[in-house]
Scaffold this motif. Structure first.
Motif, PDB file in Angstrom:
ATOM      1  N   ASN A   1       0.642  -1.077  -0.088  1.00 22.47           N
ATOM      2  CA  ASN A   1      -0.048   0.053  -0.071  1.00 22.47           C
ATOM      3  C   ASN A   1       0.795   1.205   0.086  1.00 22.47           C
ATOM      4  N   GLN A   2       2.092   1.257  -0.457  1.00 22.15           N
ATOM      5  CA  GLN A   2       2.826   2.268  -0.660  1.00 22.15           C
ATOM      6  C   GLN A   2       2.987   2.891  -2.070  1.00 22.15           C
ATOM      7  N   ALA A   3       2.328   2.147  -3.036  1.00 21.44           N
ATOM      8  CA  ALA A   3       2.027   2.616  -4.324  1.00 21.44           C
ATOM      9  C   ALA A   3       0.685   2.455  -4.836  1.00 21.44           C
ATOM     10  N   VAL A   4       0.031   3.306  -5.396  1.00 23.46           N
ATOM     11  CA  VAL A   4      -1.404   3.222  -5.791  1.00 23.46           C
ATOM     12  C   VAL A   4      -1.432   2.234  -6.938  1.00 23.46           C
ATOM     13  N   PHE A   5      -0.595   2.001  -7.841  1.00 23.66           N
ATOM     14  CA  PHE A   5      -0.496   1.168  -8.880  1.00 23.66           C
ATOM     15  C   PHE A   5       0.847   0.468  -9.380  1.00 23.66           C
ATOM     16  N   ALA A   6       0.866  -0.780  -9.710  1.00 19.35           N
ATOM     17  CA  ALA A   6       2.355  -1.218  -9.867  1.00 19.35           C
ATOM     18  C   ALA A   6       2.445  -1.207 -11.587  1.00 19.35           C
ATOM     19  N   GLY A   7       3.563  -1.083 -12.052  1.00 18.32           N
ATOM     20  CA  GLY A   7       3.759  -1.607 -13.437  1.00 18.32           C
ATOM     21  C   GLY A   7       4.633  -2.865 -13.537  1.00 18.32           C
ATOM     22  N   SER A   8       4.330  -3.561 -14.098  1.00 15.42           N
ATOM     23  CA  SER A   8       4.798  -4.835 -13.809  1.00 15.42           C
ATOM     24  C   SER A   8       5.134  -5.466 -15.266  1.00 15.42           C
ATOM     25  N   ASP A   9       6.073  -5.988 -15.775  1.00 13.54           N
ATOM     26  CA  ASP A   9       6.082  -6.963 -16.935  1.00 13.54           C
ATOM     27  C   ASP A   9       5.976  -8.395 -17.086  1.00 13.54           C
ATOM     28  N   SER A  10       5.447  -8.625 -15.716  1.00 15.05           N
ATOM     29  CA  SER A  10       5.022 -10.217 -15.582  1.00 15.05           C
ATOM     30  C   SER A  10       3.882 -10.077 -14.186  1.00 15.05           C
ATOM     31  N   PRO A  11       3.004 -10.940 -14.289  1.00 15.14           N
ATOM     32  CA  PRO A  11       1.971 -11.083 -13.276  1.00 15.14           C
ATOM     33  C   PRO A  11       2.266 -11.263 -12.004  1.00 15.14           C
ATOM     34  N   LEU A  12       1.453 -10.843 -10.828  1.00 23.83           N
ATOM     35  CA  LEU A  12       1.636 -11.471  -9.577  1.00 23.83           C
ATOM     36  C   LEU A  12       1.917 -12.891  -9.632  1.00 23.83           C
ATOM     37  N   LYS A  13       2.808 -13.256  -8.805  1.00 23.39           N
ATOM     38  CA  LYS A  13       3.001 -14.703  -8.402  1.00 23.39           C
ATOM     39  C   LYS A  13       1.927 -15.194  -7.583  1.00 23.39           C
ATOM     40  N   ASP A  14       1.612 -16.620  -7.708  1.00 25.37           N
ATOM     41  CA  ASP A  14       0.372 -17.177  -6.963  1.00 25.37           C
ATOM     42  C   ASP A  14       0.503 -16.774  -5.343  1.00 25.37           C
ATOM     43  N   ASP A  15       1.820 -16.751  -4.690  1.00 31.32           N
ATOM     44  CA  ASP A  15       1.846 -16.368  -3.481  1.00 31.32           C
ATOM     45  C   ASP A  15       1.581 -14.926  -3.232  1.00 31.32           C
ATOM     46  N   GLN A  16       1.549 -14.150  -4.265  1.00 28.69           N
ATOM     47  CA  GLN A  16       1.229 -12.674  -3.977  1.00 28.69           C
ATOM     48  C   GLN A  16      -0.161 -12.334  -4.336  1.00 28.69           C
TER      49      GLN A  16
ATOM     50  N   ALA B   1      -5.005  -9.006  -2.717  1.00 32.20           N
ATOM     51  CA  ALA B   1      -6.337  -8.814  -2.428  1.00 32.20           C
ATOM     52  C   ALA B   1      -6.675  -8.197  -1.004  1.00 32.20           C
ATOM     53  N   ASP B   2      -5.789  -8.604  -0.203  1.00 31.65           N
ATOM     54  CA  ASP B   2      -5.804  -7.930   1.201  1.00 31.65           C
ATOM     55  C   ASP B   2      -5.422  -6.386   1.173  1.00 31.65           C
ATOM     56  N   ARG B   3      -4.558  -5.984   0.339  1.00 28.83           N
ATOM     57  CA  ARG B   3      -4.311  -4.853   0.085  1.00 28.83           C
ATOM     58  C   ARG B   3      -5.217  -3.930  -0.230  1.00 28.83           C
ATOM     59  N   CYS B   4      -6.088  -4.467  -1.357  1.00 32.03           N
ATOM     60  CA  CYS B   4      -7.165  -4.032  -2.101  1.00 32.03           C
ATOM     61  C   CYS B   4      -8.617  -4.232  -1.040  1.00 32.03           C
ATOM     62  N   GLY B   5      -8.567  -4.351   0.122  1.00 28.28           N
ATOM     63  CA  GLY B   5      -9.705  -4.294   1.042  1.00 28.28           C
ATOM     64  C   GLY B   5     -10.387  -5.624   0.736  1.00 28.28           C
TER      65      GLY B   5
END
Length: 386
Positions: free
Chosen positions: A118-133, A138-142
């Motif tokens: 919750n220190q960035a409103v959105f992330a730029g990423s060339d790969s998707p979140l890993k399963d363990d993330q 979702a917790d960060r997004c309420g």
């Protein structure tokens, strides 16, 4: 035509009423890139919330209406999209006076980490979140799903420097064997077969690869493995160092190729001078906005709804006539819901403005403007953010 054009950022966001230290990095999209330190509480770090009551921007463009929310939108992630973010930031601040983007190109891994924290409103990423993330996001997004929006499309070129050869065709197998060290000279019969009538020199092939870990290396290796049906076996952000010479970052490999006769590398299209036409199985294809656009309309996803994680295996195996599937897809990872109202308005304003400026100026930065069916998918997702 895609050309190399570097923008100096017009906007550098500064968060009011909080102390934000934005740590930039080089060309690498390394998951181990240094994290951004945001020394404020999570409520004030996400956006400077300035009321726009009575001053709402009623401008409409396409299928959206700007809220006019002002403040600073803090985002972080892949350096591969930095030039695109600089451009989007400039048009965003122009269309929403008093709003600005502060994007830190610290790498995909750092962007994901600080989005989850919750220190960035959105992330730029060339790969998707890993399963363990995924659950942590979702917790960060309420308790709401985090969405992957494939927003910035950067084609990867096979760049070369070969005097007197302005048009070069390479098959997928040619590329695999060049980077494996099987094909070592430019007039090898296998390359000559793909280039009838071309006078190929009897010169050694000088291979250059990214010495730093990068999303470009990761995606290029995924492409080689998928498109060659497993003839390429290496995977990951680190490129094998058994063949050729390493150079740091996109600019590093590009400079080496420009300076070295007989050189070849893989690099984002905006850094390349001469780009090989690639035969993906249906004849040689030139890298253009149109040939990449043919792939975007038919993207397949591993996920459902507005969460759009690209099925890279299917993408890289595309052999549709006239389609160029060797692309680096950078996601904007956002909360589907869970933002406060002001932050949600800023996210939607920024992404809608950015989507509305998928134009020639973006193409001049080395990216492929998103149009057609994929643009429609993104617009629907943006407007569904709560």
């Amino acid at each position: 035509m895609i050309r190399n054009f570097k923008r100096t950022a017009a906007i550098v966001g500064v968060v009011a009423a909080s102390s934000v230290s934005l740590v930039a990095c080089g060309d690498s999209d390394d998951d181990n890139a240094s994290s951004t330190s945001v020394e404020s509480n999570t409520e004030t770090s996400t956006a400077t919330e300035t009321s726009t009551s009575g001053n709402k921007d009623d401008k409409k463009s396409g299928a959206y209406e700007l809220s006019g929310q002002t403040g600073t939108l803090v985002a972080e992630g892949a350096s591969s999209q930095q030039n695109a973010m600089d451009y989007f930031a400039s048009v965003y601040s122009s269309e929403v006076p008093g709003a600005q983007l502060a994007y830190t190109p610290s790498g995909s891994g750092s962007g994901q980490k600080n989005f989850i924290a919750n220190q960035a409103v959105f992330a730029g990423s060339d790969s998707p979140l890993k399963d363990d993330q995924i659950q942590a996001a979702a917790d960060r997004c309420g308790g709401n799903e985090a969405w992957h929006l494939p927003f910035v499309i950067g084609p990867v070129a096979v760049a070369y420097n070969l005097k007197g050869v302005d048009k070069l065709n390479l098959t997928v197998d040619n590329i695999v064997e060049i980077f494996q060290g099987v094909i070592t000279t430019w007039n090898d019969p296998k390359i000559a077969e793909a280039n009838p009538g071309v006078n190929l020199p009897d010169e050694p092939i000088n291979v250059f690869y990214r010495s730093d870990e990068s999303g470009t290396s990761d995606n290029f290796q995924k492409f080689l493995a998928a498109a060659s049906n497993g003839k390429w076996e290496s995977t990951g952000k680190a490129f094998p160092n058994a063949v050729g010479t390493g150079a740091n970052g996109s600019s590093g490999v590009a400079q080496e190729v420009k300076a070295t006769e007989g050189a070849i590398t893989y690099v984002e299209a905006g850094f390349a001078d001469k780009k090989a036409n690639i035969d993906f199985g249906n004849g040689p294809v030139e890298l253009t906005n149109e040939t990449v656009g043919k792939v975007l309309d038919d993207l397949a996803f591993k996920t459902d709804g507005h969460n759009m994680v690209v099925d890279s295996d299917k993408l890289f195996k595309t052999n549709t006539a006239g389609a160029y599937p060797l692309v680096l897809t950078t996601y904007e990872i956002v909360c589907s819901a869970g933002y406060d109202k002001e932050t949600s308005n800023m996210v939607k304003d920024f992404l809608n403005v950015a989507l509305d400026h998928q134009d020639q100026e973006l193409a001049d930065e080395g990216f492929i403007p998103v149009t057609g069916a994929h643009a429609d998918r993104l617009r629907e997702a943006i407007n569904a953010i709560q």
